[in-house]
Enzyme design. Structure first.
Site, short mmCIF file in Angstrom:
data_model
loop_
_atom_site.label_atom_id
_atom_site.label_comp_id
_atom_site.label_asym_id
_atom_site.label_seq_id
_atom_site.Cartn_x
_atom_site.Cartn_y
_atom_site.Cartn_z
N THR A 1 0.87 -1.19 0.00
CA THR A 1 0.00 0.00 0.00
C THR A 1 0.91 1.24 0.00
OG1 THR A 1 -0.15 -0.29 2.41
CG2 THR A 1 -2.04 -0.97 1.12
N PHE B 1 1.73 -6.50 12.72
CA PHE B 1 2.63 -5.70 13.55
C PHE B 1 4.07 -6.21 13.54
CE2 PHE B 1 -1.65 -5.05 15.24
CZ PHE B 1 -1.71 -3.67 15.28
N GLY C 1 13.39 5.02 8.75
CA GLY C 1 13.17 4.74 7.32
C GLY C 1 12.30 3.51 7.21
N CYS D 1 7.43 1.27 6.25
CA CYS D 1 6.20 1.51 7.01
C CYS D 1 6.10 2.89 7.63
CB CYS D 1 6.04 0.43 8.08
SG CYS D 1 5.74 -1.19 7.34
N LYS E 1 5.62 6.04 5.25
CA LYS E 1 4.37 6.08 4.49
C LYS E 1 3.14 6.08 5.41
CE LYS E 1 3.29 1.22 3.45
NZ LYS E 1 2.19 1.09 4.37
N1 LIG Z 1 7.22 -4.77 5.73
C1 LIG Z 1 6.81 -4.64 6.97
O1 LIG Z 1 7.59 -4.62 7.92
C2 LIG Z 1 5.35 -4.48 7.29
C3 LIG Z 1 4.91 -4.65 8.61
C4 LIG Z 1 3.55 -4.52 8.88
C5 LIG Z 1 2.67 -4.19 7.87
N2 LIG Z 1 3.14 -4.01 6.60
C6 LIG Z 1 2.15 -3.71 5.55
O2 LIG Z 1 1.88 -4.88 4.81
C7 LIG Z 1 1.68 -4.59 3.43
C8 LIG Z 1 2.66 -5.34 2.56
O3 LIG Z 1 3.98 -4.89 2.88
P1 LIG Z 1 5.27 -5.68 2.41
O4 LIG Z 1 6.43 -4.99 3.02
O5 LIG Z 1 5.08 -7.14 2.62
O6 LIG Z 1 5.21 -5.37 0.84
P2 LIG Z 1 6.05 -6.03 -0.35
O7 LIG Z 1 6.21 -4.99 -1.37
O8 LIG Z 1 7.27 -6.71 0.22
O9 LIG Z 1 5.10 -7.19 -0.89
C9 LIG Z 1 3.90 -6.95 -1.55
C10 LIG Z 1 3.73 -8.05 -2.60
O10 LIG Z 1 2.40 -7.98 -3.14
C11 LIG Z 1 2.49 -8.36 -4.50
N3 LIG Z 1 1.26 -7.96 -5.19
C12 LIG Z 1 0.86 -6.73 -5.57
N4 LIG Z 1 -0.36 -6.77 -6.14
C13 LIG Z 1 -0.75 -8.06 -6.12
C14 LIG Z 1 -1.92 -8.75 -6.54
N5 LIG Z 1 -2.97 -8.11 -7.08
N6 LIG Z 1 -1.99 -10.08 -6.37
C15 LIG Z 1 -0.94 -10.75 -5.79
N7 LIG Z 1 0.17 -10.15 -5.36
C16 LIG Z 1 0.28 -8.83 -5.53
C17 LIG Z 1 3.75 -7.69 -4.97
O11 LIG Z 1 4.24 -8.27 -6.16
C18 LIG Z 1 4.67 -7.92 -3.78
O12 LIG Z 1 5.41 -9.11 -3.91
C19 LIG Z 1 1.77 -3.06 3.33
O13 LIG Z 1 0.50 -2.51 3.46
C20 LIG Z 1 2.62 -2.69 4.53
O14 LIG Z 1 2.37 -1.39 4.99
C21 LIG Z 1 4.44 -4.18 6.29
#
Ligand SMILES: NC(=O)c1ccc[n+]([C@@H]2O[C@H](COP(=O)([O-])OP(=O)(O)OC[C@H]3O[C@@H](n4cnc5c(N)ncnc54)[C@H](O)[C@@H]3O)[C@@H](O)[C@H]2O)c1
EC number: 1.1.1.22
Length: 442
Positions: free
Chosen positions: A86, A155, A263, A266, A269
């Protein structure tokens, strides 16, 4: 239970792997063919301690699969987790296009009752949008299939994601339907055997909780960063102050470290998105606006110190940079302070030789095209002939390095430490000119 995880990134892959570890049958779907190919060939596309082992074990047991095939992935799970990205839109709001695309795909291919679980970090009101998106597609298909939408924000911390997922502090479930809550409780019961950590609430509160948590943590960091600047002016030591306040149980010790700014994927943004939500509702979130601007400035704090030492023109200077990832134990370079620091140094004509224990490939990818940076494979290689060492990420291997070696390799014994890893008195005794963040005598 049968679970599908849509989006196999940091959150999706870790969630899928941990759910399979508890005996569930999990299919992880992604649109990124490269990622799925790596996983199907036995590799892991990200660096996360403990993840490889758990993935390998559950793939071998037949409980964890990876695919790009949408219809079969949707058919598989009663629970359909959405863990796609997101990212911030141009105006700072969370871009929901991937979440809604994932929701529509579920609507397009579902044939029986599904619980759709929003795990991505999404603003209040997204569950309703997901519901509308699925309903629309079902209406286009001319079918009427029951489904529930649940908010289950994640989380986990990168670098300790598997541990966090296996032993969560709390599991937040936002729902307005009992059947879905029952399924979520059944899924998560194995993760909370000693006490119940499931917090069931309404959907908007669950969505809001995630932003509130990240905004609070970011606020603590900016608060300490701002105070560290004042500490330098008044001759106080922010490390003593940190311990002095952290020992108060009302304050606690976590997230009080002054440094080079937060940085990662999360905090930046999510703070932006919450400010945007405020604006949409006719409110300025003044605390968070300040958190953001303090952070932007803090990313340049080391550069300010370097410029104060060598002048604006850094042509002919070279710097050894240790640590590129936005924090230790990850290769994630999203919004990493190192990127801002490297660009600012290069823009002033300096050369940079950079080393990170795991983020080199990712750094090469995101810094592709930058002139004047060289990526090296050891701490020592970065140091050779540099004017100073700049420490940006607090990897363990930097905490007690070979100071004699550093001294011998640098042109002059100068260290800019963005993470307050060393004791100023000790550094002085070793003959270093030591500049850190908010430290008396440094
Ligand atoms: N990274 C963190 O530490 C963390 C922690 C808590 C919450 N989050 C939240 O979780 C969410 C994901 O974060 P992330 O870091 O895992 O992202 P990321 O970019 O590592 O992974 C997202 C994945 O989704 C895939 N994707 C996109 N559209 C798709 C679709 N229509 N169908 C299938 N796959 C699709 C992308 O190719 C990508 O591999 C975000 O909203 C983020 O804010 C992240």
């Amino acid at each position: 239970m049968k679970v599908t995880v849509v989006g196999t990134g940091y959150v999706g892959l870790v969630t899928g792997a941990c759910l399979s570890e508890m005996g569930n049958h999990v299919v992880c779907l992604d649109v990124d063919e490269r990622k799925i190919r790596i996983l199907n060939e036995g590799g892991i596309p990200i660096h996360e301690p403990g993840l490889e082992e758990i993935v390998r074990r559950n793939v071998a047991a037949g409980r964890l699969q990876f695919t790009t095939d949408i219809p079969s992935a949707v058919a598989h799970g009663t629970l359909q987790f959405i863990g796609v990205g997101t990212p911030p839109d141009e105006d700072g709001s969370a871009d929901l296009q991937y979440v809604l695309a994932a929701a529509r795909n579920i609507g397009r291919h579902m044939t029986d009752h599904k619980v759709i679980v929003d795990k991505s970090t999404v603003p209040v009101g997204t569950a309703a949008k997901v519901r509308d998106a699925v309903r629309e597609v079902l209406a286009e298909r001319g079918v009427d299939i029951e489904f529930s939408v649940v908010s289950n924000p994640e989380f986990l911390k990168e670098g300790a994601a598997v541990e966090d997922c296996m032993r969560p502090d709390r599991i937040v479930v936002g729902a307005d339907d009992e059947r879905a809550v029952l399924l979520m409780r059944a899924l998560y019961t194995p993760f909370m055997r000693n006490h119940d950590r499931l917090l069931v609430m309404d959907l908007p509160s669950a969505e809001f909780t995630k932003y509130a948590a990240n905004a609070m943590l970011a606020t603590r960091i900016s608060f300490m960063n701002e105070l560290s600047r004042l500490a330098e002016k008044v001759g106080a030591d922010i490390e003593s102050v940190r311990k002095g306040i952290g020992s108060d149980p009302r304050i606690g010790t976590h997230f009080l470290y002054a440094g080079t700014g937060y940085g990662g994927s999360c905090f930046p943004k999510d703070v932006k998105a919450l400010i945007h939500t405020g604006r949409e509702n006719g409110m300025r979130l003044e605390v968070l606006e300040a958190v953001e601007s303090v952070n932007d400035r803090q990313k340049l704090v080391l550069v300010d110190k370097i410029v104060a030492r060598y002048g604006e023109d850094l042509a002919g200077r070279s710097f050894a940079l240790w640590g590129l990832a936005f924090k230790p134990n990850t290769d994630d370079m999203r919004e990493a302070p190192s990127r801002v620091i490297v660009e600012a140094l290069l823009a002033r004509g300096a050369r940079v030789r950079a080393y990170d224990p795991v983020a080199m490939d990712e750094a090469r990818r995101v810094m592709d095209g930058l002139q004047g940076i060289e990526f090296v494979t050891t701490q020592a290689e970065a140091l050779a002939g540099a004017d100073a060492l700049v420490v940006v990420t607090e990897w363990k291997e930097f905490r007690n390095p070979d100071f004699d070696g550093i001294k011998a390799a640098l042109k002059q014994p100068v260290i800019f430490d963005g993470r307050n890893l060393y004791d100023p008195a000790y550094m002085k005794s070793l003959g270093f000119e030591y500049r850190a963040i908010g430290r008396a005598g440094a």
